[in-house]
Design a protein around this motif. Sequence first.
Motif, PDB file in Angstrom:
ATOM      1  N   ALA A 206      33.654  33.705  37.010  1.00  0.00           N
ATOM      2  CA  ALA A 206      33.235  35.037  36.568  1.00  0.00           C
ATOM      3  C   ALA A 206      33.015  35.956  37.762  1.00  0.00           C
ATOM      4  CB  ALA A 206      31.960  34.916  35.734  1.00  0.00           C
ATOM      5  N   SER A 207      32.482  35.409  38.851  1.00  0.00           N
ATOM      6  CA  SER A 207      32.268  36.242  40.030  1.00  0.00           C
ATOM      7  C   SER A 207      33.584  36.757  40.566  1.00  0.00           C
ATOM      8  CB  SER A 207      31.519  35.447  41.105  1.00  0.00           C
ATOM      9  OG  SER A 207      30.239  35.056  40.646  1.00  0.00           O
ATOM     10  N   GLU A 208      34.583  35.883  40.620  1.00  0.00           N
ATOM     11  CA  GLU A 208      35.903  36.318  41.109  1.00  0.00           C
ATOM     12  C   GLU A 208      36.526  37.318  40.144  1.00  0.00           C
ATOM     13  OE1 GLU A 208      38.588  33.271  42.240  1.00  0.00           O
ATOM     14  OE2 GLU A 208      37.055  32.018  43.196  1.00  0.00           O
ATOM     15  N   ALA A 209      36.373  37.067  38.832  1.00  0.00           N
ATOM     16  CA  ALA A 209      36.967  37.983  37.850  1.00  0.00           C
ATOM     17  C   ALA A 209      36.302  39.348  37.910  1.00  0.00           C
ATOM     18  CB  ALA A 209      36.831  37.392  36.445  1.00  0.00           C
ATOM     19  N   GLU A 210      34.986  39.365  38.138  1.00  0.00           N
ATOM     20  CA  GLU A 210      34.300  40.653  38.236  1.00  0.00           C
ATOM     21  C   GLU A 210      34.757  41.391  39.480  1.00  0.00           C
ATOM     22  OE1 GLU A 210      29.864  42.576  38.833  1.00  0.00           O
ATOM     23  OE2 GLU A 210      30.338  40.530  39.480  1.00  0.00           O
ATOM     24  N   ALA A 217      30.415  43.501  34.583  1.00  0.00           N
ATOM     25  CA  ALA A 217      29.308  42.770  35.208  1.00  0.00           C
ATOM     26  C   ALA A 217      28.436  42.077  34.165  1.00  0.00           C
ATOM     27  CB  ALA A 217      28.468  43.735  36.045  1.00  0.00           C
ATOM     28  N   GLU A 218      28.379  42.656  32.935  1.00  0.00           N
ATOM     29  CA  GLU A 218      27.528  42.057  31.906  1.00  0.00           C
ATOM     30  C   GLU A 218      28.000  40.651  31.557  1.00  0.00           C
ATOM     31  OE1 GLU A 218      28.797  45.037  31.813  1.00  0.00           O
ATOM     32  OE2 GLU A 218      27.033  46.332  31.917  1.00  0.00           O
ATOM     33  N   LEU A 219      29.312  40.437  31.536  1.00  0.00           N
ATOM     34  CA  LEU A 219      29.814  39.108  31.221  1.00  0.00           C
ATOM     35  C   LEU A 219      29.451  38.111  32.314  1.00  0.00           C
ATOM     36  CD1 LEU A 219      33.342  39.783  29.669  1.00  0.00           C
ATOM     37  CD2 LEU A 219      31.227  39.098  28.524  1.00  0.00           C
TER      38      LEU A 219
END
Length: 1727
Positions: A206-210, A217-219
């Motif tokens: 998720a960090s990379e996808a954000e 960022a909410e996800l």
Amino acid sequence: MEDQPAAEDIRLGGAPTGQADRAQKMNSNMIRVFLSSGITDMSSERKALLEKAFPEVLLFCRGLGLVFEVVDLHWGIRNDPFGDHKACEISLQEIQMCKRLSAGPNFIALLGNRYGHRALPRLIPEKQFEVYLSKLSNTPGGIKQLQQWFRKDTNALPPTYVLQPITAYFPYYCDLRPESEQQHNRDVDSWRLTETQLLQLLRSAASEAEAAGEIPAELKRSFYTSVTEQELEQGLWIGGNPANALLFLREQKVKERPKRLAKFMDATANGLLDPEAQKLLTELKSQLSATSQNSLNLHCVELSRGTIDPKRKEHAQYLDILCQQFVSQMKARIEVAVSSRRTGRWKKLWGSAEEDEDKLPLVLEEAKQHSIMSAELCKGLHGREGILGKICLAMWESGQKRHSPLVVHGAAGMGKTALLCKVVQEVQRVLEARVVLVIRFLAACHPQRPDLDQVLHSACLQVSSACGLAPPTPMTASSPTEMQQFFRNILEEASQQGCTLLIVFDALEQLAEQNHTHKLHWVPTNLPPKVHLLVSMDTCSEAFVNMRLKTDSLENFFEVERLSGDEGEHIMESHLRASQRTLTPEQKDVVLQNFTPTGCPLHLKLILSAVQNWTSFTPLTEQLLGANTEEVMSQLLHRLEHKHGKELVGGALGYIALAREGLLEAELYDVMSLDDDVISEVYRYTHPPTPSLIRLPPLLWARLKRDLKDHLEERWTNGVVVIAFSSRNDLMLLIRRLSEVVLGHYLTSERQGRCHKILGEYFLGRWSGKLKPVALPGLSLLLSDRKVPPQPLWFAPGLANIRKLQALPYHLLHAGLWEELRQEVINGPQIVFLTSLWLLLTLVSCHSFCFHTHVRDSSLSLWCCVSAGSAEWLFCKSRVCGVSSVIRDLDQGSKYMDCTETGLIRDALALIKPGLDFLDGHVGKSQFYGELLARLSALSIVFPSLIGRLCSQINDWFLTCPEPALIPKCSFLQQPGGALQHTLNTTNAGVLCVDASAALQMLAAGAEDGGVAIWSLEDQQLLHVLLGHSAAVLTVKLESGAPSCLSVSADGSLRRWSLKNGQQLLCIQEAVPLDSTPSSVQLHLSEELLFVHTRTQVRCGRSRFSRAAAGQSSLLFFSSLDDSQLFQFRRNEHQLSELTAAGSSQVKVWGLDGAELQLCSSQEEVTVVLGLLGESVVSLCDSSWVQISHPVDKTQSTKAQLEPSGRRVTVVTSVTSPRRGKVLVVSEEGHLYQICRDSKLSAVEFPLRPSLILVAEDEKILVTGCERTLSLFSIDGDSADRILELQHDDTILSACLSKDSRQLVSGAADQLIRVWSVTTGALLDFFCGSDASVTSLLFFRDFVVSASSTKSAIHLWSLKYDCRLKHPAHIPAGSAHAALTRDGNQIFYIHHQSQREVVRWNSQTGSLEERLAVSAEVSCLELAQHKRLLLCGLTSGTVLIYPLNLPQETLCIPPPESLSGVLCLAVSSQEKNVAVAYEDSVSLFEMATRDSFPTVEGPLRRFPMSLLHAPLSCMALLADRRLLYGTSCGGVRLQGFSGTISELEPHGSKVTCVTASNWGSHALVGSQDGVQRLWALNPPSLDHTMEHKGFFFHGVISAAFSESDQFVFTGSQDRTIKVWDVASGKLLFVQYVYSPVVRMVTFRNGFAALTQQGSVIREAFRCPDHVSPDYNPLRSIRGQYRLTSRDKNRDARRTSVSDLQHFNPAQFKLSLMGPLRAEPSSACVLL
């Protein structure tokens, strides 16, 4: 002001027309809060709140009529033992539910130094998950691990990755058995490691996808957010009101090692503090401080050995402060919420005894709920276009003409309800834009069945509101017959106004079975234009059979048939699409294979509910359905048992199935916490967190509720939500089917009894504050507190526990709580209302109960006796739930025990019911108890064990009553039991003719207003009101062959009516002459012809007849003479005519099809038609020749001379003996002639001139009535031998003989019905209660039917009844003049004004004692109580005085010289003088005693009355010989015989009452307009003007002062007795006595009185020394009361007005009497 109704309509969501806004929030009476906290770190705080704070808030809410519920999903749970990852979702859903349901605070948060568990998401959308996988391309092992735990579900739309249950890979994770402890611990550790790994992988991805901008960022943050923060976010920041939340933050001083604080702070796997969690917690607290400052409570606590120890002083102090803050802040927020809402709606749940609001808003709320339900149900309908089109077409075609109801029928589960809802949705397009929709789903509250009266009342209120019509009055609503008639009438009125109306009643077979509702007598079969009635029913039901019998055609019947396979597939696709789900092809095949053989929509509905949870990877072994509805539901229960446990599932569903009206969730928690089987299963492998406090963990029920979401519903009841089986699932049948499956699967007979016992004990409050034992595995017997609330009968003054009232009798009736209940009653707090329990042992022994086989029946009997014998319970439940609910409880108990006393109390409540319904239940305890005493006190001696104790309880209560009260000392209202079994109320007009048919079991009654009422004698229900005649109905005849009814009216028409649907079949105009009123109408029906013989003549005599027997026949001969006499015959019975010397007659003949065959007009030589023999007419010609003619076949007539000498014969009356072919004629010359068919004649001497004549069924006895004598003659041969003479007290009006000629029943003008033995002449019985002259009598089986031409009621009297319950006789109702002694034991009366005798009546024995002859008509009666003198004023001017102690003596005051009639009499209080008011003067006489003999001397003085002066209407003679009198024009004078005159303030209408006090200091003057003035007499000054405006006539008729002159009692035309305080003039008490009180006399500490109905009232008045300033005698009465008093210090007037709702003193102008009467708020509702 004109915009306000529109706003109100918007608030109600269009409910009057049935178009509700689904988004509207129900008016809630609930305070439901979600408690958010950590599982371990805040356990001490949660326990303290549960033990101390929650009970206090609960009591506070109950005092406001609110329900308080707390949802604490962490109670009783150490960790997440389920492994399905749904705990967070369940918590968030519960928070949403609390915010939706709660009317005030809804969220409580306890936050310490632990951030909480950060869980994996259970569902991840496909695209989002694939993004995460793409970011882990460098970590193949991570990808494999994610794909292992997250599986793709292609059945979801769009596809979704689903986190697998922990047990999929760690099977022992949820296994808590001791033998699996090692494997369980291993799997728990493995999952913790796996969870951490999965969470790290998702966070990294998720960090990379954000960073790449692929997700917001909410996800990303969702993988870091704890469950606690999600709960806070949902409760505080998402669509919530911060004022409805409370927040408690605990900061702890850390002096311990981290490992010891692990349960209070977030720690890593190696036992160190988790810095990431601490950072997130700090951010969370900062956000809370910034956004929720007003809700925040901060505490700082130093932990002791890593825990909160309540034994430590500072910790105990902290917990106490926490609880105090919680309680005070919750109370403040609840009070704010309550003050912002209308308080009337808040008190409904707990049964406020204060006056509730109008019922219309509640009805509109009900209409809105049914409209919402309809909108939801029609969504599930797919297909059915054919039958839907037919129904809509039928409605369209019948819209402008009269038509029949539309009936939708079919087998159970075929989709009738959904079809009706679809019709409702489509109907506006078929009819027009605006249509009034009235929708009622009668199975919506299963298992409770609605009463027809409530359904019709609700529907009529909605129609009247939508169409602007008058709503049903409370009196109408209290009568089932009148309510049904009102329903028919309002449909006609709506049609006349042009309203388009659609009424939908679904599942008629679900109506309660009282009063034979399923026979559908109430369903109108001939609807007016624009009014449509659409009903549904099961084809196999009794309702369907009766509906077919009511209609002649099948064109309006629509059968709902099975669904085809294609229709089922279409429904499946539509349902899955709406649920955003689909199925694999293989799964769809499984669904259709199971559904197609049944074609049942309900079966398909259950299948779809099961398969919508199938994923695309669900194994085939789990894809189990059923071949029918029962199998599908059984599979559902097996799945639930496997997941949640059998005891938990069985207990929850079992309690819901057994609950009478559903259960609140708090109640369900409580009863399952009391169920030891459920608790033992829950704690089978784990120990409760606190062994001394054991409850069901709420999370267990929340999980089960989530899995039952398609089968349970929130049912709004009086502002609260109860849990019940869903009514959204296909036609309500699912409720019944699911209940049946649950009962069969879990609730054996023994288990049902145990569940009812737990429910009964819960509502008794048996375990509140007590320790209940329980045996748990691995532990010794525990005594634990289950923390169930107390269940008092009253929560606060005037605020009853309605849940207890509704549920407790039901569960005790089914529980078998014999010994337990007996101990509870004897030793427990219920003794106040269960003191008669000991009686049950006697009753049981009397009825030979078998304890070991009939324990359940015994408990039923117990409750029946206990509830009936409890005055407190009877009042409380009648006041809050309605007296109908008490009657239903006692009826249910009577099914299991034949208890006479319970039946009598039940009947007494039935007699009280109309009055209570009229008041909408707003009656005080003193009024309720007073009416019970006034009906039951005479029976307390005969039945001392139950009724006697009930009356004793009431009397004891009166002794301590804190408010003024009248206490009945005798039974003066109608008692239960006795001969009178049923009263059939027709219209408001008198009944002129009646007929009964044993074959049809029907009764027909013709009324003076032209209506014909048809009643079912089987169930005493009104079947039809036949409207068409425009004048009085002269005769009616029931035909059993057709079946039909014939009626002849004074409007000249003869009509035939169908008894199936009430429609007119035939109308013949000018069947009787229209130019004059017929004096006699004779209707003769043969096999092919119909004869109507009419006589119009000058009367010289009258004839009366009452039928001899109620046999079967096809021939009828009727004679209806005038408005007060009625005579009727049928073939094989007897015929009668009124015979006179001159007049005209005609005979008309028709075929049965209505074609007139021949008209035989009166001929010159025909003077009198004597009767009809077959098709031959017997007439008297030339006053001496008898002619027998055959007008139809035109054969030659025969003649014979009646008197050989040719002497003229004057006929008095005649009667026909059809079996013998004879006509019996009585002549004025004193002969009885017997005329045979072959013209043979015989004559015997006959001395009577009867006004009534009839012949017995066997034609061997002739009965004649003349004046007060009923004579019986044997006419077996040609002679007439007198065999009996039966004397009566008044003129005989009617009589009838039983079929076997053994009993004779007679009716007289004295309103008594007497039953005589024909064999011995003995008076066998008499019936009192007709309250009108009895002009019609007939036998029907073991009943006597009576009617009166002056009253609309028809009475049915049983000849076989318990003689102990015989009602005492009283004087005739409506007597012209009456007087009574001080004790009320003797009454003197004149029944008719023309009567020339005064009757002396003993009210204790109910018998006539003496007749006192008078020489002229009596104008007034007065009693000198102490000297025992009866004074009779005559119209001739004479006053006769009868010494009651010297029966042979009579004194006389001769008339004055002017021979003026006596107007009224007055005796002074010391009985020294009597004043006689004549038309032109008033004279004073002295009453003395000489040689023990009374004397009257005078006149001592007199004064004339001016010719211009209005006639004197009433007066009182004072001790000082002054006369206070009032006139018919309202004038009031105080005049001395010496000439002094004081003109007092006049009244605006006739003065009707002048009464002086016993000590001569005051006098009361009252008038017709309800104004009464209290005067001080020395000197004359007006102290008080008291005015009360009631619903009925409000004139004051009578009054009496108490012995001490402290109070004055008044009787008024409004049928009330009022008590006033003499000193202050205040109204102290109002009592409704059902009849105006015409005379009152002081007696002891109360009074004796006589009502217009003839009953004697004896009552005592008790007034405490101190009466609360808040006491309002009109609190139970909607009326107006005004008091104007003189300020004795300043000699000024002061005015006070009763504090009444809707009463504006500024609008009350007493001088404007017209506007006052028109003011709606002046309606007075009294009991």
